[in-house]
Write a protein that holds these residues in place. Structure first.
Motif, PDB file in Angstrom:
ATOM      1  N   CYS A  50      46.705  11.248  41.617  1.00 40.63           N
ATOM      2  CA  CYS A  50      46.108  11.460  40.067  1.00 40.63           C
ATOM      3  C   CYS A  50      45.426  12.520  40.060  1.00 40.63           C
ATOM      4  O   CYS A  50      44.820  13.215  41.013  1.00 40.63           O
ATOM      5  CB  CYS A  50      45.451  10.303  39.702  1.00 40.63           C
ATOM      6  N   VAL A  51      45.160  13.296  38.736  1.00 42.56           N
ATOM      7  CA  VAL A  51      44.635  14.628  38.615  1.00 42.56           C
ATOM      8  C   VAL A  51      43.622  14.049  37.824  1.00 42.56           C
ATOM      9  O   VAL A  51      43.694  13.431  36.420  1.00 42.56           O
ATOM     10  CB  VAL A  51      45.289  15.391  37.773  1.00 42.56           C
ATOM     11  N   VAL A  52      42.268  14.448  37.838  1.00 38.28           N
ATOM     12  CA  VAL A  52      40.992  14.050  37.309  1.00 38.28           C
ATOM     13  C   VAL A  52      40.383  15.484  36.825  1.00 38.28           C
ATOM     14  O   VAL A  52      40.291  16.449  37.373  1.00 38.28           O
ATOM     15  CB  VAL A  52      39.890  13.173  37.979  1.00 38.28           C
ATOM     16  N   SER A  53      39.939  15.184  35.467  1.00 39.00           N
ATOM     17  CA  SER A  53      39.575  16.531  34.993  1.00 39.00           C
ATOM     18  C   SER A  53      38.570  16.281  33.500  1.00 39.00           C
ATOM     19  O   SER A  53      38.807  15.288  33.140  1.00 39.00           O
ATOM     20  CB  SER A  53      40.622  17.457  34.494  1.00 39.00           C
ATOM     21  N   GLY A  54      37.874  17.205  33.345  1.00 34.40           N
ATOM     22  CA  GLY A  54      37.079  16.988  32.200  1.00 34.40           C
ATOM     23  C   GLY A  54      35.412  17.404  32.373  1.00 34.40           C
ATOM     24  O   GLY A  54      35.083  17.543  33.351  1.00 34.40           O
ATOM     25  N   SER A  55      34.834  17.674  31.299  1.00 31.41           N
ATOM     26  CA  SER A  55      33.344  17.749  31.336  1.00 31.41           C
ATOM     27  C   SER A  55      32.522  16.949  31.996  1.00 31.41           C
ATOM     28  O   SER A  55      31.453  17.206  32.169  1.00 31.41           O
ATOM     29  CB  SER A  55      32.995  18.327  29.736  1.00 31.41           C
ATOM     30  N   GLY A  56      33.102  15.698  31.831  1.00 33.07           N
ATOM     31  CA  GLY A  56      32.029  14.624  32.465  1.00 33.07           C
ATOM     32  C   GLY A  56      32.041  14.713  33.917  1.00 33.07           C
ATOM     33  O   GLY A  56      31.232  13.929  34.690  1.00 33.07           O
ATOM     34  N   LEU A  57      32.471  15.892  34.644  1.00 27.51           N
ATOM     35  CA  LEU A  57      32.600  15.950  36.013  1.00 27.51           C
ATOM     36  C   LEU A  57      31.848  17.257  36.179  1.00 27.51           C
ATOM     37  O   LEU A  57      31.561  17.884  37.508  1.00 27.51           O
ATOM     38  CB  LEU A  57      33.929  15.860  36.701  1.00 27.51           C
ATOM     39  N   MET A  58      31.291  17.958  35.271  1.00 31.33           N
ATOM     40  CA  MET A  58      30.748  19.245  35.350  1.00 31.33           C
ATOM     41  C   MET A  58      29.220  19.137  34.975  1.00 31.33           C
ATOM     42  O   MET A  58      28.203  19.118  35.646  1.00 31.33           O
ATOM     43  CB  MET A  58      31.427  20.323  34.667  1.00 31.33           C
ATOM     44  N   SER A  59      29.022  19.334  33.513  1.00 26.13           N
ATOM     45  CA  SER A  59      27.763  19.507  33.057  1.00 26.13           C
ATOM     46  C   SER A  59      27.142  18.181  32.285  1.00 26.13           C
ATOM     47  O   SER A  59      27.810  17.714  31.158  1.00 26.13           O
ATOM     48  CB  SER A  59      27.889  20.506  31.838  1.00 26.13           C
ATOM     49  N   LEU A  60      26.151  17.446  32.786  1.00 23.20           N
ATOM     50  CA  LEU A  60      25.916  16.095  32.248  1.00 23.20           C
ATOM     51  C   LEU A  60      24.475  16.291  31.949  1.00 23.20           C
ATOM     52  O   LEU A  60      23.494  16.779  32.433  1.00 23.20           O
ATOM     53  CB  LEU A  60      26.051  15.245  33.419  1.00 23.20           C
ATOM     54  N   THR A  61      24.205  15.373  30.965  1.00 26.24           N
ATOM     55  CA  THR A  61      22.511  15.304  30.409  1.00 26.24           C
ATOM     56  C   THR A  61      22.199  13.684  30.427  1.00 26.24           C
ATOM     57  O   THR A  61      22.866  13.019  29.880  1.00 26.24           O
ATOM     58  CB  THR A  61      22.570  15.958  29.024  1.00 26.24           C
ATOM     59  N   ALA A  62      20.903  13.477  30.789  1.00 27.88           N
ATOM     60  CA  ALA A  62      20.655  12.178  30.953  1.00 27.88           C
ATOM     61  C   ALA A  62      20.884  11.473  29.358  1.00 27.88           C
ATOM     62  O   ALA A  62      20.295  12.155  28.390  1.00 27.88           O
ATOM     63  CB  ALA A  62      19.277  11.911  31.307  1.00 27.88           C
ATOM     64  N   PRO A 117      21.066   7.117  32.576  1.00 26.25           N
ATOM     65  CA  PRO A 117      19.838   7.509  32.022  1.00 26.25           C
ATOM     66  C   PRO A 117      18.768   8.355  32.866  1.00 26.25           C
ATOM     67  O   PRO A 117      17.905   9.110  32.433  1.00 26.25           O
ATOM     68  CB  PRO A 117      19.398   6.098  31.767  1.00 26.25           C
ATOM     69  N   LEU A 118      19.154   8.516  33.955  1.00 24.80           N
ATOM     70  CA  LEU A 118      18.251   9.204  34.981  1.00 24.80           C
ATOM     71  C   LEU A 118      18.872  10.578  35.409  1.00 24.80           C
ATOM     72  O   LEU A 118      19.990  10.529  35.787  1.00 24.80           O
ATOM     73  CB  LEU A 118      17.854   8.184  36.479  1.00 24.80           C
ATOM     74  N   ALA A 119      17.977  11.416  35.444  1.00 23.00           N
ATOM     75  CA  ALA A 119      18.409  12.838  36.166  1.00 23.00           C
ATOM     76  C   ALA A 119      18.592  12.662  37.572  1.00 23.00           C
ATOM     77  O   ALA A 119      17.783  11.830  38.107  1.00 23.00           O
ATOM     78  CB  ALA A 119      17.413  13.914  35.582  1.00 23.00           C
ATOM     79  N   GLY A 120      19.456  13.579  38.005  1.00 25.77           N
ATOM     80  CA  GLY A 120      19.554  13.510  39.649  1.00 25.77           C
ATOM     81  C   GLY A 120      21.068  13.691  39.821  1.00 25.77           C
ATOM     82  O   GLY A 120      21.742  14.040  39.133  1.00 25.77           O
ATOM     83  N   ARG A 121      21.041  13.824  41.359  1.00 27.38           N
ATOM     84  CA  ARG A 121      22.571  13.953  41.742  1.00 27.38           C
ATOM     85  C   ARG A 121      23.228  12.600  42.212  1.00 27.38           C
ATOM     86  O   ARG A 121      22.564  11.708  42.323  1.00 27.38           O
ATOM     87  CB  ARG A 121      22.392  14.639  43.194  1.00 27.38           C
TER      88      ARG A 121
END
Length: 186
Positions: A50-62, A117-121
């Motif tokens: 399977c190939v997974v792609s999209g912005s939800g794996l890059m730049s996220l905001t709480a 909701p929480l910032a972090g890794r």
């Protein structure tokens, strides 16, 4: 294969999707109703391909929805064109775990969405029928949202007593609406 009963068994093992035509002959002569046309469709989903792609794996905001897409393939590398698979998404950090929601687009792709909701890794774990998808888990960083005036906290001694003619200062601690400390401006 001659079955020695007046019939012959023909076996095919197609591995590539598409339209095919088979010309059947016996003793060099085309048999009745030949050629035969058939369609080969993709086999079951192979989670490892399977190939997974999209912005939800890059730049996220709480507090904001993150999305990504999963494209499915069978064990021969054929793109699947139908749905029906069961995908799960878990987004985990040391502080919390969030379950994602996966929507079947019905065309061999799936759209996953989640909100942290929480910032972090975090690590984004994606699986199909209990099998790890592609290179999952994916490492992502969730940044704080914009400063929220309801959560701004002023601190400092100048807030209690100020002497006329003297400089006074205090600090405002900026947080987003989820309580995440802002790392810069607001």
């Amino acid at each position: 294969v001659d079955k020695n009963d007046g019939s012959y068994e023909v076996t095919l093992l197609p591995t590539v999707t598409g339209q095919y035509t088979v010309h059947a002959q016996l003793s060099g002569r085309q048999i009745a109703e030949s050629p035969h046309r058939f369609t080969v469709t993709a086999a079951a989903t192979d989670a490892s391909l399977c190939v997974v792609s999209g912005s939800g794996l890059m730049s996220l905001t709480a507090g904001e929805e993150a999305t990504f897409t999963v494209a499915t393939y069978d064990s021969y590398g054929n793109k699947r064109t139908s749905g029906g698979d069961v995908f799960t998404v878990q987004v985990a950090s040391e502080a919390m775990t969030v379950d994602g929601v996966v929507r079947d687009a019905g065309d061999g792709t799936y759209v996953a969405a989640f909100v942290c909701p929480l910032a972090g890794r975090y690590q984004v774990h994606v699986s199909c029928a209990g099998q790890r998808v592609g290179p999952s888990p994916f490492n992502v960083v969730v940044s704080p949202n914009r400063a929220d005036t309801a959560t701004l906290v002023p601190v400092g001694s100048s807030l209690q007593k100020v002497v006329a003619g003297e400089h006074a200062s205090f600090t405002i601690i900026a947080k987003d609406r989820f309580g995440n400390l802002l790392q810069a401006g607001g």
